[in-house]
Design a protein around this motif. Sequence first.
Motif, mmCIF file in Angstrom:
data_model
loop_
_atom_site.group_PDB
_atom_site.id
_atom_site.type_symbol
_atom_site.label_atom_id
_atom_site.label_comp_id
_atom_site.label_asym_id
_atom_site.label_seq_id
_atom_site.Cartn_x
_atom_site.Cartn_y
_atom_site.Cartn_z
ATOM 1 N N VAL A 191 1.014 -11.513 -12.654
ATOM 2 C CA VAL A 191 0.010 -10.571 -12.593
ATOM 3 C C VAL A 191 -0.417 -10.736 -11.088
ATOM 4 C CG1 VAL A 191 -1.830 -9.917 -13.913
ATOM 5 C CG2 VAL A 191 -0.173 -10.805 -15.741
ATOM 6 N N PHE A 192 -1.046 -12.221 -10.476
ATOM 7 C CA PHE A 192 -1.757 -11.664 -9.782
ATOM 8 C C PHE A 192 -1.098 -10.942 -8.185
ATOM 9 C CE2 PHE A 192 -5.068 -14.943 -11.508
ATOM 10 C CZ PHE A 192 -5.471 -13.416 -12.230
ATOM 11 N N ILE A 193 0.216 -11.689 -8.356
ATOM 12 C CA ILE A 193 0.650 -11.069 -7.134
ATOM 13 C C ILE A 193 1.515 -9.399 -7.307
ATOM 14 C CG2 ILE A 193 3.307 -11.133 -6.422
ATOM 15 C CD1 ILE A 193 3.454 -14.096 -6.007
ATOM 16 N N THR A 194 1.595 -9.166 -8.404
ATOM 17 C CA THR A 194 1.783 -8.112 -8.806
ATOM 18 C C THR A 194 1.130 -6.538 -8.882
ATOM 19 O OG1 THR A 194 3.203 -8.350 -10.846
ATOM 20 C CG2 THR A 194 3.531 -6.259 -10.972
ATOM 21 N N LEU A 195 -0.384 -6.990 -9.137
ATOM 22 C CA LEU A 195 -1.527 -6.401 -9.021
ATOM 23 C C LEU A 195 -1.874 -5.575 -7.832
ATOM 24 C CD1 LEU A 195 -3.021 -4.834 -11.274
ATOM 25 C CD2 LEU A 195 -5.017 -6.571 -10.954
ATOM 26 N N PRO A 196 -1.249 -6.220 -7.120
ATOM 27 C CA PRO A 196 -2.571 -5.573 -5.285
ATOM 28 C C PRO A 196 -1.112 -4.556 -5.185
ATOM 29 C CG PRO A 196 -1.761 -7.883 -5.397
ATOM 30 C CD PRO A 196 -1.694 -7.878 -6.534
ATOM 31 N N ILE A 197 0.093 -4.446 -5.467
ATOM 32 C CA ILE A 197 1.439 -3.498 -5.044
ATOM 33 C C ILE A 197 1.312 -2.807 -5.566
ATOM 34 C CG2 ILE A 197 4.023 -3.558 -5.006
ATOM 35 C CD1 ILE A 197 4.144 -6.554 -4.346
ATOM 36 N N ALA A 198 1.021 -3.271 -7.255
ATOM 37 C CA ALA A 198 0.904 -1.637 -7.809
ATOM 38 C C ALA A 198 0.051 -0.163 -7.476
ATOM 39 C CB ALA A 198 0.054 -2.312 -9.542
ATOM 40 N N VAL A 199 -1.531 -1.523 -7.405
ATOM 41 C CA VAL A 199 -2.761 -0.654 -6.412
ATOM 42 C C VAL A 199 -2.163 -0.259 -5.176
ATOM 43 C CG1 VAL A 199 -5.183 -0.810 -5.611
ATOM 44 C CG2 VAL A 199 -4.645 -2.538 -7.324
ATOM 45 N N ILE A 200 -1.937 -0.653 -4.480
ATOM 46 C CA ILE A 200 -1.549 -0.089 -3.244
ATOM 47 C C ILE A 200 -0.241 0.792 -3.265
ATOM 48 C CG2 ILE A 200 -0.332 -0.564 -1.341
ATOM 49 C CD1 ILE A 200 -1.470 -3.579 -1.294
ATOM 50 N N GLY A 201 0.384 0.526 -4.025
ATOM 51 C CA GLY A 201 1.341 1.773 -4.421
ATOM 52 C C GLY A 201 1.233 2.980 -5.532
ATOM 53 N N MET A 202 0.200 2.867 -5.960
ATOM 54 C CA MET A 202 -0.144 3.551 -6.737
ATOM 55 C C MET A 202 -0.808 4.449 -5.982
ATOM 56 S SD MET A 202 -0.353 3.329 -10.518
ATOM 57 C CE MET A 202 -1.239 1.162 -11.400
ATOM 58 N N PHE A 203 -1.906 4.076 -5.388
ATOM 59 C CA PHE A 203 -3.021 4.802 -4.420
ATOM 60 C C PHE A 203 -1.805 5.658 -3.526
ATOM 61 C CE2 PHE A 203 -5.195 4.977 -0.322
ATOM 62 C CZ PHE A 203 -6.473 5.687 -0.630
ATOM 63 N N VAL A 204 -0.783 4.392 -2.832
ATOM 64 C CA VAL A 204 -0.162 5.432 -1.870
ATOM 65 C C VAL A 204 0.353 7.417 -2.382
ATOM 66 C CG1 VAL A 204 1.828 5.916 -0.314
ATOM 67 C CG2 VAL A 204 0.537 3.912 -0.552
ATOM 68 N N LEU A 205 0.752 6.790 -3.487
ATOM 69 C CA LEU A 205 1.145 7.860 -4.387
ATOM 70 C C LEU A 205 0.537 9.201 -4.586
ATOM 71 C CD1 LEU A 205 4.022 6.576 -6.573
ATOM 72 C CD2 LEU A 205 4.585 7.153 -4.554
ATOM 73 N N LEU A 206 -0.853 8.298 -5.564
ATOM 74 C CA LEU A 206 -1.918 9.898 -6.209
ATOM 75 C C LEU A 206 -2.357 10.819 -4.588
ATOM 76 C CD1 LEU A 206 -3.692 7.484 -7.947
ATOM 77 C CD2 LEU A 206 -2.355 9.027 -8.758
ATOM 78 N N ARG A 207 -1.842 10.013 -3.424
ATOM 79 C CA ARG A 207 -2.478 11.414 -2.257
ATOM 80 C C ARG A 207 -1.737 11.651 -1.594
ATOM 81 N NH1 ARG A 207 -5.535 9.603 1.669
ATOM 82 N NH2 ARG A 207 -3.972 10.303 2.875
ATOM 83 N N LEU A 208 -0.436 11.992 -2.776
ATOM 84 C CA LEU A 208 0.922 12.716 -2.425
ATOM 85 C C LEU A 208 1.000 13.975 -3.753
ATOM 86 C CD1 LEU A 208 3.617 10.279 -1.580
ATOM 87 C CD2 LEU A 208 1.832 11.025 -0.089
ATOM 88 N N ALA A 209 0.078 14.038 -4.268
ATOM 89 C CA ALA A 209 0.067 15.014 -5.808
ATOM 90 C C ALA A 209 0.094 16.266 -4.679
ATOM 91 C CB ALA A 209 -1.319 14.485 -6.702
ATOM 92 N N ALA A 210 -1.451 16.861 -4.186
ATOM 93 C CA ALA A 210 -1.358 18.104 -3.938
ATOM 94 C C ALA A 210 0.007 18.658 -3.105
ATOM 95 C CB ALA A 210 -2.188 18.493 -2.920
#
Lengths: 331, 255
Positions: A191-210
């Motif tokens: 969990v602790f390895i996956t979680l930061p990757i998830a947070v960074i990746g989702m942050f990147v993708l959310l910024r692309l929404a518009a």
Amino acid sequence: MQHRAKILFILIGCLPISLSIAAGVGAYQILPWRIPQILLFREEGFAVLTYVRFPRVVLSAVVGAMLAISGATLQGIFRNPLADPGLIGVTAGAGLGATLWIVLIGSGVLGVWGLPFAAFACGMLVTIGVWKIAASQGSVSTVTLLLAGIALNSFAGAGIGIMTFLADDEQLRSLTFWLLGGFGGATWPVVFITLPIAVIGMFVLLRLAAALNAMSLGESEAYHLGVSTESLKRWAIFGVALIVGAAVSAAGGIGFVGLVVPHLIRLIGGADHRYVLPGSAVGGAILLVLADLLARTVVVPAELPVGIVTALIGGPFFLWLLLRFKREVFL
Amino acid sequence: MIELNQVGYRIGENWLVRDITLTIEAGTLWCFVGPNGAGKSTLLRLISGELTPTTGNIRLFGKPIHTYEPRDFARLRAYLQQKRDVNFPFTSMEIVLFGRYPYLNGAKETTRDLHIAQEALRKVEADIFAERLYPTLSGGEASRVDIARILAQAPELFLLDEPTNHLDPRHHVQILNLCKTLCRQRKTVITAIHDLNLASMYADRLLMLKDGVSVACGSPRDVLTLEQLSEVYGIRFEVLSHPGGYPWVMPSLAH
């Protein structure tokens, strides 16, 4: 606008509910509303919750969120509602990496970390290959990207096939289980390895929404609206590869979440990516938590691979969606 | 406001557009005419920055267009495409709001953006289907929503590739009247159009293309002449004078 904020709010509210239900159900039953008390006063069940149930439900939520937001992003980039996170080769690549590791090196080498790292590395490698094939003179065509993805997918599939053929019985078993996906191996370190990757990746993708919204008009329209389409594609593909690679490494190949969840979210609240992306993340988390709950409880004491559960429920459900709403949504 | 200097565009050995030199003043309505494959759309796409000229250069407000940031450039020029396919259930209103993208910097639309979008929809009589799903609209309705999106983008330069496609005569006139209004507000409009009579009625300047080369350029009266029309289209025409004072063109029945 208000409407969508409300839907997101309700979805976010449902997440802890499904998490605590899933954490409570199992061989040792815990009532969901007793969980805070057990945690606070370290009552009976504390160990089951913190060592067994929590890492598992948290990991399934994180993986569900990663797969669903990736599906939504790729559907936006390819402007095709049938796109799925597997399309850019990362899933098949990770599968190939995992099978190579299991058959040629041995699943136990480097402890629990060897296999997921091989899967992650191979998934990224295949996506980079897809990208390089599609790139010419500094620009990447989405159609070539799609075709290169299909080609490398089948190539990786053939590699997996060869490894399956070469595997002995025991290897075959762990291989099959890995390819179908599951959270049996969920521990806090994963969990602790996956979680930061998830947070960074989702942050990147959310910024692309518009920009993805503009992209749904077409690539040249997006350019005319001022989107830097090349950089949008690069961020989207590598954001998706990063989190899908992490998801597959942590839990194996879990199908259908990335395809179905974005459709569901669009059905409730429309197609605006600024809503669909976060909505899919939360929806995917809820769905996979519940799917994993089913996977580990329906055939007790054995456990179904969660990939089978998502496909078993996802398939007919998707069909129902298709038939019921084809006019409104799929057209 | 726009200068094209010996612009050419080549794919392989094929020149789609060749040696076009033009100066387009602010506040004018230009129509590019010519047969299919003459290079009208290619020239528009070159001016829009989507294609990069093989030879020559294009300047907007004195500055080479490829030196603009995509977002800044999107505030200056908008482009209306012929083909459209949207595979997601967006409402017409949402489609028009995408026109505000270059102004938003990722933020949420303000009430002012909503107001601009509503106003744009009203101008093309599309406000009645603002809340309908765009993919369910008829071709003509979708065209009007697209035009509303371009209006919401509020650029200085409008590039319209066959804006009257799919539209009925009422909306032909409405769209071209709208173009005229924009020109009076010192905006510049360049359209590629097949209907020579509409071009004749509305255009300040015509550019007639054949095989990527400029055949004639000037006022409708100078361009729409018998000789030039039959040379470019390869059939005979009759050219009459419309009571409004502009040339009136129709293909001749005689062989």
